[in-house]
Design a protein around this motif. Structure first.
Motif, PDB file in Angstrom:
ATOM      1  N   LYS A   1      38.026  52.942  23.526  1.00  0.00           N
ATOM      2  CA  LYS A   1      38.767  53.820  24.014  1.00  0.00           C
ATOM      3  C   LYS A   1      39.416  53.373  24.933  1.00  0.00           C
ATOM      4  CE  LYS A   1      36.980  58.046  21.797  1.00  0.00           C
ATOM      5  NZ  LYS A   1      36.496  59.287  21.762  1.00  0.00           N
ATOM      6  N   LEU A   2      38.684  52.848  26.269  1.00  0.00           N
ATOM      7  CA  LEU A   2      39.249  52.500  27.268  1.00  0.00           C
ATOM      8  C   LEU A   2      39.862  51.113  27.053  1.00  0.00           C
ATOM      9  CD1 LEU A   2      36.161  52.683  29.960  1.00  0.00           C
ATOM     10  CD2 LEU A   2      38.501  54.018  29.862  1.00  0.00           C
ATOM     11  N   LEU A   3      39.571  50.099  26.088  1.00  0.00           N
ATOM     12  CA  LEU A   3      39.998  48.940  25.862  1.00  0.00           C
ATOM     13  C   LEU A   3      41.350  49.106  25.378  1.00  0.00           C
ATOM     14  CD1 LEU A   3      39.948  46.079  25.585  1.00  0.00           C
ATOM     15  CD2 LEU A   3      38.773  46.390  23.280  1.00  0.00           C
ATOM     16  N   LYS A   4      41.690  50.031  24.236  1.00  0.00           N
ATOM     17  CA  LYS A   4      42.960  50.075  23.712  1.00  0.00           C
ATOM     18  C   LYS A   4      43.901  50.781  24.644  1.00  0.00           C
ATOM     19  CE  LYS A   4      41.824  54.112  21.148  1.00  0.00           C
ATOM     20  NZ  LYS A   4      41.889  54.898  19.425  1.00  0.00           N
ATOM     21  N   GLN A   5      43.422  51.797  25.329  1.00  0.00           N
ATOM     22  CA  GLN A   5      44.169  52.421  26.564  1.00  0.00           C
ATOM     23  C   GLN A   5      45.060  51.613  27.227  1.00  0.00           C
ATOM     24  OE1 GLN A   5      42.422  55.827  28.422  1.00  0.00           O
ATOM     25  NE2 GLN A   5      43.888  55.737  29.832  1.00  0.00           N
ATOM     26  N   HIS A   6      43.892  50.830  27.784  1.00  0.00           N
ATOM     27  CA  HIS A   6      44.654  49.881  28.895  1.00  0.00           C
ATOM     28  C   HIS A   6      45.257  48.643  28.477  1.00  0.00           C
ATOM     29  CE1 HIS A   6      42.787  52.397  32.076  1.00  0.00           C
ATOM     30  NE2 HIS A   6      41.640  52.480  31.692  1.00  0.00           N
ATOM     31  N   MET A   7      44.779  48.114  27.544  1.00  0.00           N
ATOM     32  CA  MET A   7      45.453  47.127  26.798  1.00  0.00           C
ATOM     33  C   MET A   7      47.066  47.335  26.638  1.00  0.00           C
ATOM     34  SD  MET A   7      44.202  43.842  25.880  1.00  0.00           S
ATOM     35  CE  MET A   7      44.944  43.425  24.385  1.00  0.00           C
ATOM     36  N   GLN A   8      47.115  48.598  26.015  1.00  0.00           N
ATOM     37  CA  GLN A   8      48.506  49.055  25.698  1.00  0.00           C
ATOM     38  C   GLN A   8      49.282  49.322  27.194  1.00  0.00           C
ATOM     39  OE1 GLN A   8      49.444  52.063  22.673  1.00  0.00           O
ATOM     40  NE2 GLN A   8      51.064  52.828  24.154  1.00  0.00           N
ATOM     41  N   ARG A   9      48.599  49.690  28.331  1.00  0.00           N
ATOM     42  CA  ARG A   9      49.490  49.801  29.542  1.00  0.00           C
ATOM     43  C   ARG A   9      49.767  48.255  30.075  1.00  0.00           C
ATOM     44  NH1 ARG A   9      45.597  52.435  33.681  1.00  0.00           N
ATOM     45  NH2 ARG A   9      47.513  52.596  34.884  1.00  0.00           N
ATOM     46  N   LEU A  10      48.957  47.388  29.795  1.00  0.00           N
ATOM     47  CA  LEU A  10      49.223  46.037  30.234  1.00  0.00           C
ATOM     48  C   LEU A  10      50.460  45.314  29.489  1.00  0.00           C
ATOM     49  CD1 LEU A  10      45.735  44.504  31.214  1.00  0.00           C
ATOM     50  CD2 LEU A  10      47.639  45.208  32.765  1.00  0.00           C
ATOM     51  N   PHE A  11      50.280  45.603  27.951  1.00  0.00           N
ATOM     52  CA  PHE A  11      51.218  45.047  27.202  1.00  0.00           C
ATOM     53  C   PHE A  11      52.656  45.741  27.510  1.00  0.00           C
ATOM     54  CE2 PHE A  11      53.051  45.470  22.743  1.00  0.00           C
ATOM     55  CZ  PHE A  11      52.665  44.457  22.412  1.00  0.00           C
ATOM     56  N   LYS A  12      52.607  46.937  27.868  1.00  0.00           N
ATOM     57  CA  LYS A  12      53.885  47.513  28.154  1.00  0.00           C
ATOM     58  C   LYS A  12      54.362  46.771  29.514  1.00  0.00           C
ATOM     59  CE  LYS A  12      56.063  52.089  29.275  1.00  0.00           C
ATOM     60  NZ  LYS A  12      55.975  53.370  29.226  1.00  0.00           N
ATOM     61  N   CYS A  13      53.441  46.454  30.591  1.00  0.00           N
ATOM     62  CA  CYS A  13      53.917  45.877  31.691  1.00  0.00           C
ATOM     63  C   CYS A  13      54.741  44.481  31.517  1.00  0.00           C
ATOM     64  CB  CYS A  13      52.679  45.693  32.564  1.00  0.00           C
ATOM     65  SG  CYS A  13      52.052  47.189  33.314  1.00  0.00           S
ATOM     66  N   LEU A  14      53.773  43.791  30.426  1.00  0.00           N
ATOM     67  CA  LEU A  14      54.483  42.341  30.076  1.00  0.00           C
ATOM     68  C   LEU A  14      55.862  42.559  29.372  1.00  0.00           C
ATOM     69  CD1 LEU A  14      52.177  39.599  28.493  1.00  0.00           C
ATOM     70  CD2 LEU A  14      54.429  39.926  27.897  1.00  0.00           C
ATOM     71  N   ILE A  15      55.853  43.518  28.648  1.00  0.00           N
ATOM     72  CA  ILE A  15      57.105  43.663  27.681  1.00  0.00           C
ATOM     73  C   ILE A  15      58.227  44.217  28.799  1.00  0.00           C
ATOM     74  CG2 ILE A  15      58.148  44.905  25.828  1.00  0.00           C
ATOM     75  CD1 ILE A  15      56.360  42.500  25.118  1.00  0.00           C
TER      76      ILE A  15
END
Length: 620
Positions: free
Chosen positions: A421-435
């Protein structure tokens, strides 16, 4: 509706691929068709006479040949999402339970569908005539028994002998009609099109189907009374659009009925559905983090970089200096730009299911290729560090894993693991930061700093990787905040930053003690015990002035084990750094250290271990 519009556009660009089956790839399905695992293949001739039958393996023995079981079959709206005690029949390939007469009406429903389709003068086919004639003969059970696929019990009933793990009556059957141009019904594109056109005609002549405005195409179409499930395999029962909650009236206060909230044409949404399913099943356009699925694609099918692995791909080239790293990044992006011109679109979407029946679009963005590459370049040009002397940009997965995970086990092979749960939540946050070119969240910076400040919690390999990931992220955070490159990757002896200087001092204390142990006891790198810097690391970070005094005092006895030149070198370096700390503008010297102290620690440690020749190379 932006997602649906782009998905529809993507389908139109790729419709020539409909029905093509390739090894290792999921096929792009025709309209009104689904992909099912089939256990039995029956071959007949054009006269409807049985020829042979065989069981299909779960996996192909030849890696270059597609798996045998996945089969494209035609469906109706009802059968495509069937469930319950009496599910609707498929019109061609179905379970054995539907192909033989039973006490329920499954067989009759199946035969009616097949017969009506076969009788159509415009959309019928000789394959359908042969299959219907064979089934009318009622010999399918006898033929499968003779082929040793089925067994009969003493009551002449089908015995419970499973076929590749499936109960006999639940086995799906597909058809091969010998003597035709395309013998396999599941590969016949003309047959696909005939069913889609026939079924569309049937819907137009059926009063239960409503014709209204499709909110995707903007045209008058037959509306989809229900939408298919299974866009994402990991949430196979979840639907992207659902309005069957008429009891609680989820649309009350805004609309009088569900169609006003969302009306999508059957044909249009079928195209949207199958293309999204195809993209989600294609490793070149999707990746999964836990049970969250990310898609990144160009509607015309041109290659787009993915974010679950390095942008440099599987290249093994070792990069020692930042200038070479930037050159390699430029060349890599230039290769992508050659295939994806600036005016092309890049679509990014992420799906997750909050419940078993509801699929959510949790992230969506559309970018021009020029903006997309500029943002990728911005991230990779600012987030990199030394990983065992090789300059790399840390994977988003590793940033989250080391910021939020824990090491399982205490041996040298133990890995750092993180909750899904932590993995997918924070991966999306970083994904958004990059994009979206956003700053890295400060809580992730602090989490990495905290983990890198606990060296005793990790084995040597994990400790070094956490330190490198933390330095890459911290450097990006500070440079982005300053909007210029204030922090580089080599030792800056003129930097008067209190935290950076205390980080340098910690590295000197550590190296002094290691050299003393090697000189006194003849230790190798593998023999070195825990240093005072390791033991007092947390205290040093919380109260650096007090921590430095404690470590400095504890190391005094070690100086006698060092050669005079080495001893004088360390004493001079400690005195130089302490003097610079006294020159800093920050007068509160005992307050806790900021994250940038780790860069000072790494830079100084790297400098102490690097030869003069290597230093000259790094300065290029």
């Amino acid at each position: 509706m932006s997602l649906f519009n782009k998905a529809y556009e993507t389908y139109e660009y790729h419709k020539s691929l409909v029905g093509m089956i390739e090894a290792g790839k999921s096929p792009l399905l025709p309209i009104s068709h689904i992909l099912k695992n089939v256990q039995i293949e029956v071959s007949i001739n054009l006269n409807g006479e049985f020829v042979s039958a065989r069981a299909l393996d779960k996996k192909s023995k030849d890696p270059n040949v597609p798996f045998e079981q996945p089969t494209i079959i035609p469906v109706t709206i009802e059968s495509g999402s069937r469930s319950g005690k009496n599910p609707a029949a498929h019109p061609l390939s179905d379970k054995l339970d539907y192909l033989i007469p039973t006490e329920n009406n499954k067989h009759q429903e199946y035969m009616n569908l097949l017969a009506n389709w076969e009788a159509s003068s415009k959309y019928g086919d000789i394959k359908l005539s042969a299959i219907k004639k064979y089934l009318d003969g009622g010999t399918i059970v006898k033929d499968l028994v003779r082929e040793q696929l089925l067994e009969l019990d003493k009551n002449n009933k089908i015995a419970d002998k499973k076929i590749n793990g499936v109960e006999p009556l639940q086995c799906m059957v597909r058809w091969r009609v010998l003597g035709t141009d395309v013998e396999e019904c599941w590969r016949d594109k003309q047959l696909f099109q005939k069913w889609a056109s026939y079924y569309d005609t049937q819907m137009q002549n059926n009063e239960k189907f409503i014709t209204d405005l499709c909110m995707i195409s903007g045209e008058q179409e037959i509306l989809a009374p229900m939408v298919p499930k299974g866009i994402v395999n990991m949430q196979a029962n979840a639907k992207l659009i659902s309005s069957n909650d008429t009891a609680n009236f989820v649309f009350r206060g805004r609309f009088t009925d569900a169609e006003q909230a969302s009306s999508v044409g059957y044909s249009t949404f079928q195209k949207v559905f199958v293309i999204l399913q195809w993209l989600a099943n294609n490793s070149e356009t999707s990746f999964c983090v836990s049970d969250r699925t990310f898609l990144c694609w160009n509607p015309k099918g041109k290659p787009v970089p993915k974010f679950n692995k390095s942008i440099f791909g599987d290249k093994k080239k070792t990069i020692f200096v930042p200038s070479d790293y930037r050159k390699e990044l430029y060349n890599t992006l230039a290769g992508f730009k050659n295939d994806l011109p600036n005016e092309e679109d890049v679509i990014i979407a992420a799906f997750d299911a909050a419940t078993t029946g509801r699929l959510s679009l949790v992230y969506y963005n559309e970018l021009k290729a020029s903006d997309f590459f500029e943002r990728i370049n911005s991230w990779y040009n600012s987030c990199y560090w030394y990983f065992y002397q090789n300059i790399q940009s840390p994977l988003l997965y590793d940033i989250v894993r080391f910021a939020c995970g824990v090491q399982r086990g205490n041996d040298d092979n133990s890995k750092v693991e993180v909750d899904d749960k932590l993995l997918k939540q924070h991966m999306q946050r970083l994904f958004k930061c990059l994009i979206e070119k956003l700053p890295i969240p400060y809580d992730i910076v602090m989490a990495l700093t905290a983990k890198a400040s606990m060296p005793k919690s990790y084995n040597k390999k994990n400790r070094e990787k956490i330190l490198s990931v933390a330095c890459a992220v911290i450097r990006k955070y500070y440079n982005d905040k300053a909007q210029k490159e204030e922090w580089n990757m080599s030792l800056d002896k003129n930097k008067l930053n209190r935290d950076y200087l205390y980080g340098r001092l910690l590295a000197v204390f550590e190296k002094l003690e290691i050299d003393a142990m090697k000189s006194r006891y003849g230790y190798t790198d593998n023999d070195i015990r825990e240093t005072h810097a390791d033991k007092l690391w947390n205290f040093y970070c919380a109260k650096p002035e007090s921590g430095a005094a404690n470590i400095n005092g504890a190391l005094r006895p070690y100086l006698k084990y060092l050669p005079d030149t080495r001893k004088n070198f360390y004493l001079g370096l400690i005195g130089e750094i302490m003097g610079k700390i006294g020159e800093t503008a920050d007068k509160i010297r005992n307050k806790s250290l900021e994250p940038c102290y780790l860069m000072g620690y790494y830079d100084q440690r790297n400098d102490l271990y690097t030869s003069k020749k290597d230093k000259q190379e790094e300065d290029k």
